[in-house]
Motif scaffolding. Structure first.
Motif, PDB file in Angstrom:
ATOM      1  N   PHE A 565       2.445  -8.267  -5.447  1.00  0.00           N
ATOM      2  CA  PHE A 565       3.546  -7.865  -6.616  1.00  0.00           C
ATOM      3  C   PHE A 565       4.537  -7.017  -5.925  1.00  0.00           C
ATOM      4  CE2 PHE A 565      -0.038  -4.876  -6.449  1.00  0.00           C
ATOM      5  CZ  PHE A 565       0.687  -3.617  -6.346  1.00  0.00           C
ATOM      6  N   ALA A 566       5.861  -7.068  -6.666  1.00  0.00           N
ATOM      7  CA  ALA A 566       6.995  -6.209  -6.122  1.00  0.00           C
ATOM      8  C   ALA A 566       6.662  -4.955  -6.739  1.00  0.00           C
ATOM      9  CB  ALA A 566       7.979  -7.054  -6.739  1.00  0.00           C
ATOM     10  N   LEU A 567       7.242  -3.699  -5.989  1.00  0.00           N
ATOM     11  CA  LEU A 567       7.158  -2.552  -6.280  1.00  0.00           C
ATOM     12  C   LEU A 567       8.336  -2.084  -7.126  1.00  0.00           C
ATOM     13  CD1 LEU A 567       4.797  -2.484  -4.106  1.00  0.00           C
ATOM     14  CD2 LEU A 567       5.781  -0.316  -3.280  1.00  0.00           C
ATOM     15  N   GLU A 568       8.162  -1.294  -8.036  1.00  0.00           N
ATOM     16  CA  GLU A 568       9.237  -0.794  -9.133  1.00  0.00           C
ATOM     17  C   GLU A 568       9.917   0.347  -8.232  1.00  0.00           C
ATOM     18  OE1 GLU A 568       8.173  -0.405 -13.095  1.00  0.00           O
ATOM     19  OE2 GLU A 568       7.659  -2.431 -13.131  1.00  0.00           O
ATOM     20  N   HIS A 569       9.193   1.017  -7.448  1.00  0.00           N
ATOM     21  CA  HIS A 569       9.807   2.504  -6.983  1.00  0.00           C
ATOM     22  C   HIS A 569       9.557   2.258  -5.367  1.00  0.00           C
ATOM     23  CE1 HIS A 569       8.165   3.053 -10.875  1.00  0.00           C
ATOM     24  NE2 HIS A 569       9.609   3.660 -10.940  1.00  0.00           N
ATOM     25  N   ASN A 570      10.594   2.972  -4.613  1.00  0.00           N
ATOM     26  CA  ASN A 570      10.204   2.891  -2.894  1.00  0.00           C
ATOM     27  C   ASN A 570       9.410   4.232  -2.781  1.00  0.00           C
ATOM     28  OD1 ASN A 570      10.591   3.463  -0.367  1.00  0.00           O
ATOM     29  ND2 ASN A 570      12.857   2.874  -0.431  1.00  0.00           N
ATOM     30  N   PRO A 571       8.387   3.790  -2.301  1.00  0.00           N
ATOM     31  CA  PRO A 571       7.316   5.053  -2.152  1.00  0.00           C
ATOM     32  C   PRO A 571       7.559   6.134  -0.992  1.00  0.00           C
ATOM     33  CG  PRO A 571       6.425   3.156  -1.161  1.00  0.00           C
ATOM     34  CD  PRO A 571       7.634   2.865  -1.915  1.00  0.00           C
ATOM     35  N   PHE A 572       8.809   5.666  -0.299  1.00  0.00           N
ATOM     36  CA  PHE A 572       9.437   6.397   0.823  1.00  0.00           C
ATOM     37  C   PHE A 572      10.285   7.476   0.288  1.00  0.00           C
ATOM     38  CE2 PHE A 572       8.087   2.577   2.946  1.00  0.00           C
ATOM     39  CZ  PHE A 572       6.909   2.965   3.647  1.00  0.00           C
ATOM     40  N   ASN A 573      10.847   7.220  -1.013  1.00  0.00           N
ATOM     41  CA  ASN A 573      11.623   8.437  -1.332  1.00  0.00           C
ATOM     42  C   ASN A 573      11.108   9.564  -2.050  1.00  0.00           C
ATOM     43  OD1 ASN A 573      13.804   6.560  -0.837  1.00  0.00           O
ATOM     44  ND2 ASN A 573      14.088   5.981  -2.808  1.00  0.00           N
ATOM     45  N   MET A 574      11.672  10.600  -1.948  1.00  0.00           N
ATOM     46  CA  MET A 574      11.058  11.762  -2.541  1.00  0.00           C
ATOM     47  C   MET A 574      12.234  12.802  -3.041  1.00  0.00           C
ATOM     48  SD  MET A 574       8.385  13.452  -3.129  1.00  0.00           S
ATOM     49  CE  MET A 574       7.145  12.638  -2.479  1.00  0.00           C
ATOM     50  N   SER A 575      11.883  13.497  -4.152  1.00  0.00           N
ATOM     51  CA  SER A 575      12.481  14.672  -4.498  1.00  0.00           C
ATOM     52  C   SER A 575      11.791  16.088  -4.649  1.00  0.00           C
ATOM     53  CB  SER A 575      13.323  14.034  -5.938  1.00  0.00           C
ATOM     54  OG  SER A 575      12.346  13.889  -6.933  1.00  0.00           O
ATOM     55  N   ILE A 576      12.559  16.988  -4.965  1.00  0.00           N
ATOM     56  CA  ILE A 576      11.674  18.313  -5.225  1.00  0.00           C
ATOM     57  C   ILE A 576      11.018  18.229  -6.583  1.00  0.00           C
ATOM     58  CG2 ILE A 576      12.221  20.670  -5.915  1.00  0.00           C
ATOM     59  CD1 ILE A 576      14.659  20.715  -4.061  1.00  0.00           C
ATOM     60  N   GLY A 620       3.927  10.869   4.880  1.00  0.00           N
ATOM     61  CA  GLY A 620       3.445  11.399   3.795  1.00  0.00           C
ATOM     62  C   GLY A 620       3.775  11.180   2.330  1.00  0.00           C
ATOM     63  N   ASN A 621       5.065  10.844   2.449  1.00  0.00           N
ATOM     64  CA  ASN A 621       5.834  10.696   0.959  1.00  0.00           C
ATOM     65  C   ASN A 621       4.967   9.469   0.256  1.00  0.00           C
ATOM     66  OD1 ASN A 621       7.543  12.548   1.243  1.00  0.00           O
ATOM     67  ND2 ASN A 621       9.411  11.249   1.950  1.00  0.00           N
ATOM     68  N   ALA A 622       4.719   8.275   1.190  1.00  0.00           N
ATOM     69  CA  ALA A 622       4.349   7.169   0.846  1.00  0.00           C
ATOM     70  C   ALA A 622       2.679   7.383   0.029  1.00  0.00           C
ATOM     71  CB  ALA A 622       4.098   6.015   2.115  1.00  0.00           C
ATOM     72  N   TYR A 623       2.059   8.374   0.713  1.00  0.00           N
ATOM     73  CA  TYR A 623       0.805   8.476   0.522  1.00  0.00           C
ATOM     74  C   TYR A 623       0.782   9.603  -0.491  1.00  0.00           C
ATOM     75  CZ  TYR A 623      -1.779   5.682   3.680  1.00  0.00           C
ATOM     76  OH  TYR A 623      -2.265   4.425   4.393  1.00  0.00           O
ATOM     77  N   TYR A 624       1.721  10.286  -0.689  1.00  0.00           N
ATOM     78  CA  TYR A 624       1.974  11.347  -2.107  1.00  0.00           C
ATOM     79  C   TYR A 624       2.243  10.354  -3.201  1.00  0.00           C
ATOM     80  CZ  TYR A 624       3.227  15.231  -4.745  1.00  0.00           C
ATOM     81  OH  TYR A 624       3.643  16.118  -5.760  1.00  0.00           O
ATOM     82  N   ASN A 625       3.103   9.477  -3.183  1.00  0.00           N
ATOM     83  CA  ASN A 625       3.677   8.788  -4.315  1.00  0.00           C
ATOM     84  C   ASN A 625       2.808   7.532  -4.601  1.00  0.00           C
ATOM     85  OD1 ASN A 625       6.223   9.782  -4.393  1.00  0.00           O
ATOM     86  ND2 ASN A 625       7.267   9.067  -3.074  1.00  0.00           N
ATOM     87  N   SER A 627      -0.330   8.080  -4.850  1.00  0.00           N
ATOM     88  CA  SER A 627      -1.596   8.854  -5.444  1.00  0.00           C
ATOM     89  C   SER A 627      -1.269   8.971  -6.906  1.00  0.00           C
ATOM     90  CB  SER A 627      -1.639  10.150  -4.840  1.00  0.00           C
ATOM     91  OG  SER A 627      -0.725  11.243  -5.308  1.00  0.00           O
ATOM     92  N   TYR A 628      -2.155   9.574  -7.538  1.00  0.00           N
ATOM     93  CA  TYR A 628      -2.172   9.860  -9.084  1.00  0.00           C
ATOM     94  C   TYR A 628      -0.925  10.691  -9.390  1.00  0.00           C
ATOM     95  CZ  TYR A 628      -3.037  12.036 -13.541  1.00  0.00           C
ATOM     96  OH  TYR A 628      -3.064  12.623 -14.677  1.00  0.00           O
ATOM     97  N   PHE A 629      -0.405  11.468  -8.299  1.00  0.00           N
ATOM     98  CA  PHE A 629       0.751  12.130  -8.834  1.00  0.00           C
ATOM     99  C   PHE A 629       2.149  11.778  -8.437  1.00  0.00           C
ATOM    100  CE2 PHE A 629      -2.726  14.850  -7.314  1.00  0.00           C
ATOM    101  CZ  PHE A 629      -2.964  15.643  -8.401  1.00  0.00           C
ATOM    102  N   GLY A 630       2.304  10.593  -8.029  1.00  0.00           N
ATOM    103  CA  GLY A 630       3.557   9.874  -7.556  1.00  0.00           C
ATOM    104  C   GLY A 630       3.854   8.794  -8.720  1.00  0.00           C
ATOM    105  N   PRO A 631       5.145   8.232  -8.662  1.00  0.00           N
ATOM    106  CA  PRO A 631       5.604   7.185  -9.477  1.00  0.00           C
ATOM    107  C   PRO A 631       5.054   5.709  -8.956  1.00  0.00           C
ATOM    108  CG  PRO A 631       7.311   7.954  -7.918  1.00  0.00           C
ATOM    109  CD  PRO A 631       6.400   8.895  -8.088  1.00  0.00           C
ATOM    110  N   ALA A 632       4.743   5.669  -7.762  1.00  0.00           N
ATOM    111  CA  ALA A 632       4.425   4.289  -7.182  1.00  0.00           C
ATOM    112  C   ALA A 632       2.644   4.460  -7.221  1.00  0.00           C
ATOM    113  CB  ALA A 632       4.937   4.051  -5.800  1.00  0.00           C
ATOM    114  N   TYR A 633       2.085   5.076  -8.040  1.00  0.00           N
ATOM    115  CA  TYR A 633       0.704   5.311  -8.314  1.00  0.00           C
ATOM    116  C   TYR A 633       0.145   3.901  -8.384  1.00  0.00           C
ATOM    117  CZ  TYR A 633       0.976   3.919 -13.174  1.00  0.00           C
ATOM    118  OH  TYR A 633       1.147   3.388 -14.356  1.00  0.00           O
ATOM    119  N   TYR A 634       0.749   2.798  -9.031  1.00  0.00           N
ATOM    120  CA  TYR A 634       0.166   1.517  -9.219  1.00  0.00           C
ATOM    121  C   TYR A 634      -0.170   0.792  -7.860  1.00  0.00           C
ATOM    122  CZ  TYR A 634       5.004   0.680  -8.890  1.00  0.00           C
ATOM    123  OH  TYR A 634       6.371   0.715  -8.383  1.00  0.00           O
TER     124      TYR A 634
END
Length: 760
Positions: A565-576, A620-625, A627-634
């Protein structure tokens, strides 16, 4: 009267479930018109839900109109129910403009009918005063308005020439006077218009129902109860209210009412109504019914109720391990009953049922009652013999016979051959009409059979099948999967042969609703789909370990294309600030899951070989995003709860990568960024720690939000998180990177950091 102990419930009328396994299902054996006497563990269930016999009144009106009116409009006018075409139309408008449209009825009949129906709508408002006590502003009439309405009603009654409408006007007068607090006038109206009525119509019994209530109010209890008895017997559309009104409080009132009975059947009905009340042992009344009326339907209803009582007390559904307790009773007491008192009563019921069985061999009910009571008493051989002696039952009786036989078969055996499991699966599907394998019945009887099978599977050590039969679901497993179970599932699926019971259980586990016959005869598509689903879960679990990404990739590439499936969010991006829900896609780079895993492998190897801080940070961003806490949790989760932490929520891997990025940071600004992200991951690890180590009675969700008034709870949170060692990176930010632009920006945007540095 003697009474079996009964649990009390405080959930109110919303509690409509059956809290026990119920194999002796009265709805299968009797008409819904007797539903008030059906036994349920909820004291409110039948009071608040009654069969709908509004069709009796509608049919009477249609006969009066010679079927020459709009039937749907008439239904809405008489019942107030929503209908497909007129659900949004006021009933008054229907009476005036729709009901008689294109009708060829005489104009005089149309006008008289319209006048009556409009008046009846007004009287509904008067009756609402008694029926809507829980409404703050019920649509009711004042005493003056009610008096004026009754005056108009009396005039209309005197003028009306159609007998059908005149009788209904008379009923409305009785009802209106009662609801307006004029009992004497209501009784007078009944005596004037209905006392000599012959033949006695539907409306006569509706009026008699009101008269009975008025007589109780006036102290004429014997006649009041006798009239409720008559309503129950003759009028199914008022049987429900009459049943709950027939509640004789004393032996004196009982004797006085009994003396009014005109024949043995009336007396038998009195015993039936008394014996079917809550808190009463019905056996004595059953014996009286038998002596008065023989093998009457009321006797069978009462026996079914007594059996249901035993079920409710002994076949608990919601207690922990109810089937284990059942087998414990069997081992300790020699029967399925919890104590001697229940066993003694069951024995008396069995003796009575046996008498009826041998005297009425042509009635299948008593064979079923005898066989089931023998089962409850632990007399399995006798129960099986009773069923074997009565193999030719029809309809619902045959369903109950097969249900009892199936329970016996399972209770008596420890293991089952594939052929026997095929038979069991076929019986489950046929008896409970469960070709979709929903594994649900509102009487919990299919669940009883399944739980017996699950118990036997656990005893054999087949824990996976036991879980399937206990209604485990793949969708639930996906919420927090474990690798050990994944491997067990794959081993189960890949067996060379599966019995019908195993396939039926897998069908339910998968949530598959295809026809059972197709999957029984050709199970390959079901097994292939399940294997692919489980392999997909295995790949997701492997992804959580960066060292096993190649294994995950191999699985994903081997799955059918629809699993990518296509990702809706880039898991490498991060914000504060984290975005958890409804996050807009913030990416110009598109990934599918497969291309993402390839990219993760590439970046992991670059970071390892070159100590690239940027690659460690992006990992680190990818594994954070993810996880449950990130927008790419799916990517790493199949489900995310809004009320508890679920699925992949361990930010330990993300923190490890941020620590590596910080170690190899090329400059202070980059280091501040990496340090802040390490602090976010560290805080999430604190939340994970709290979920796994909080006391059972501690509710902590929501304590860690920053309130404008700086709540004491938030201050305690800050103190605890620091004392437990989960504020190391906030401290490093404040001491090592306070001069960086990124630090100053983070303080402005992150309230957690602002709070921390303001109170160091």
């Amino acid at each position: 009267m003697l009474a079996l102990p009964r649990p009390a419930y405080a959930c109110g009328p919303a509690d409509e479930s059956y809290h026990y396994f119920n194999l002796f299902v009265p709805e299968w054996l009797f008409g819904q018109e007797y539903s008030p006497v059906f036994y349920t563990a909820s004291g409110y269930h039948n009071i608040w839900s009654s069969p709908d016999y509004s069709g009796d009144n509608i049919a009477a009106w249609m006969a009066f109109f010679r079927s020459d009116v709009d039937g749907e409009a008439l239904e809405r006018v008489l019942t107030g129910r929503y209908t497909e075409n007129y659900g949004g139309v006021e009933r008054e408008a229907l009476i005036r403009s729709v009901l008689f449209k294109n009708s060829k009825l005489p104009p005089g009949q149309v006008k008289a009918s319209q006048d009556y129906l409009l008046t009846a709508l007004e009287i509904e408002k008067l009756a609402d005063a008694a029926n809507q006590l829980w409404v703050y502003e019920p649509d009711t009439l004042s005493r003056e308005e009610a008096g004026a309405l009754i005056g108009r009603l009396e005039k209309a009654l005197e003028k009306e020439s159609h007998p059908f409408l005149k009788e209904r006007y008379a009923f409305q007068l009785v009802k209106s006077c009662r609801h307006n607090g004029q009992p004497a006038k209501a009784i007078e109206a009944f005596n004037h218009y209905f006392k000599e009525a012959k033949p006695q119509s539907l409306i006569y019994y509706w009026a008699l129902d009101h008269l009975a209530g008025l007589q109780l109010m006036q102290g004429d209890t014997a006649r009041g109860y006798y009239n409720f008895l008559t309503v129950f017997k003759e009028c199914r559309s008022r049987r429900h209210s009459a049943y709950y009104s027939f509640n004789i409080p004393s032996q004196k009132a009982w004797d006085a009412t009994y003396a009014l009975c005109q024949n043995p059947e009336d007396k038998a009905l009195m015993h039936f109504l008394r014996g079917s009340k809550d808190g009463v042992l019905g056996l004595h009344d059953g014996e009286e019914i038998f002596s008065l009326a023989g093998n009457h339907e009321w006797l069978r209803l009462l026996m079914a109720r007594e059996v249901n009582k035993l079920e409710s007390l002994n076949l608990s559904y919601f207690q922990e391990a109810p089937i284990d307790a059942l087998f414990g009773n069997l081992e300790m007491n020699g029967n399925l009953l919890q104590n001697r008192e229940n066993a003694e009563y069951a024995g008396r019921l069995l003796q009575f049922a046996s008498t009826l069985y041998y005297n009425h061999r042509d009635d299948p009910f008593w064979a079923l009652a005898k066989a089931y009571l023998e089962l409850l008493m632990g007399r399995f051989d006798a129960s099986r013999m009773t069923l074997d002696d009565n193999p030719e039952m029809k309809g619902a009786y045959d369903k109950v016979r097969r249900e009892i036989a199936l329970a016996l078969f399972i209770l008596e055996q420890e293991t089952f051959s594939p052929e026997e499991e095929n038979h069991i699966a076929g019986e489950i599907v046929d008896i409970f009409d469960d070709g979709q394998a929903s594994f649900y019945t509102d009487r919990n009887n299919e669940e009883f059979i399944l739980d017996l099978l699950a118990h036997k599977a656990r005893q054999r050590g087949d824990l996976l099948l036991a879980g399937f039969l206990s209604r485990d679901l793949l969708s639930d497993f996906k919420a927090d999967p474990r690798m050990s179970r994944v491997d067990s599932l794959l081993e189960f699926i890949r067996r060379p042969e599966h019995s019908g019971l195993e396939l039926l259980a897998l069908k339910h586990y998968m949530g598959n609703r295809a026809p059972w016959g197709d999957q029984r005869d050709n199970p390959a598509p079901l097994l292939e789909k399940m294997e692919a689903d489980i392999l997909d879960i295995k790949g997701v679990l492997l992804m959580r370990d960066p060292g096993r990404l190649e294994e995950a990739l191999a699985i994903f590439e081997a799955l059918p294309p629809e699993y990518d499936f296509a990702l809706e969010h880039n898991p490498f991006n991060m914000s504060i600030k984290d975005c958890v829900w409804d996050c807009p896609p913030r990416t110009l780079t598109s990934y599918t899951r497969i291309t993402l895993v390839r990219k993760l492998i590439e970046m992991r190897d670059i970071a390892r070989n070159t100590n690239s801080a940027t690659d460690y940070y992006l990992l680190g961003n990818a594994y954070y995003n993810m996880s449950y806490f990130g927008p790419a949790y799916y990517v790493m989760n199949y489900f995310r709860s809004g009320s508890y932490y679920s699925g992949y929520r361990d930010n330990g891997q993300a923190l490890a990568y941020y620590e590596k990025a910080l170690q190899y940071a090329p400059d202070e600004e980059s280091a501040a960024r990496y340090c802040f992200m390490a602090a976010k991951a560290e805080q999430n690890l604190f939340f994970q720690y709290k979920t796994e180590n909080r006391p059972a009675d501690d509710y902590w969700w929501g304590k860690y939000t920053i309130d404008e008034w700086e709540s004491e709870g938030y201050a305690d949170f800050q103190k605890e998180i620091k004392e437990l060692g989960y504020r190391r990176y906030f401290e490093r930010l404040a001491t090592e990177f306070e001069d960086t632009e990124y630090y100053r920006r983070a303080v402005r945007e992150c309230k957690y950091l602002e709070y921390y540095v303001g109170r160091r």
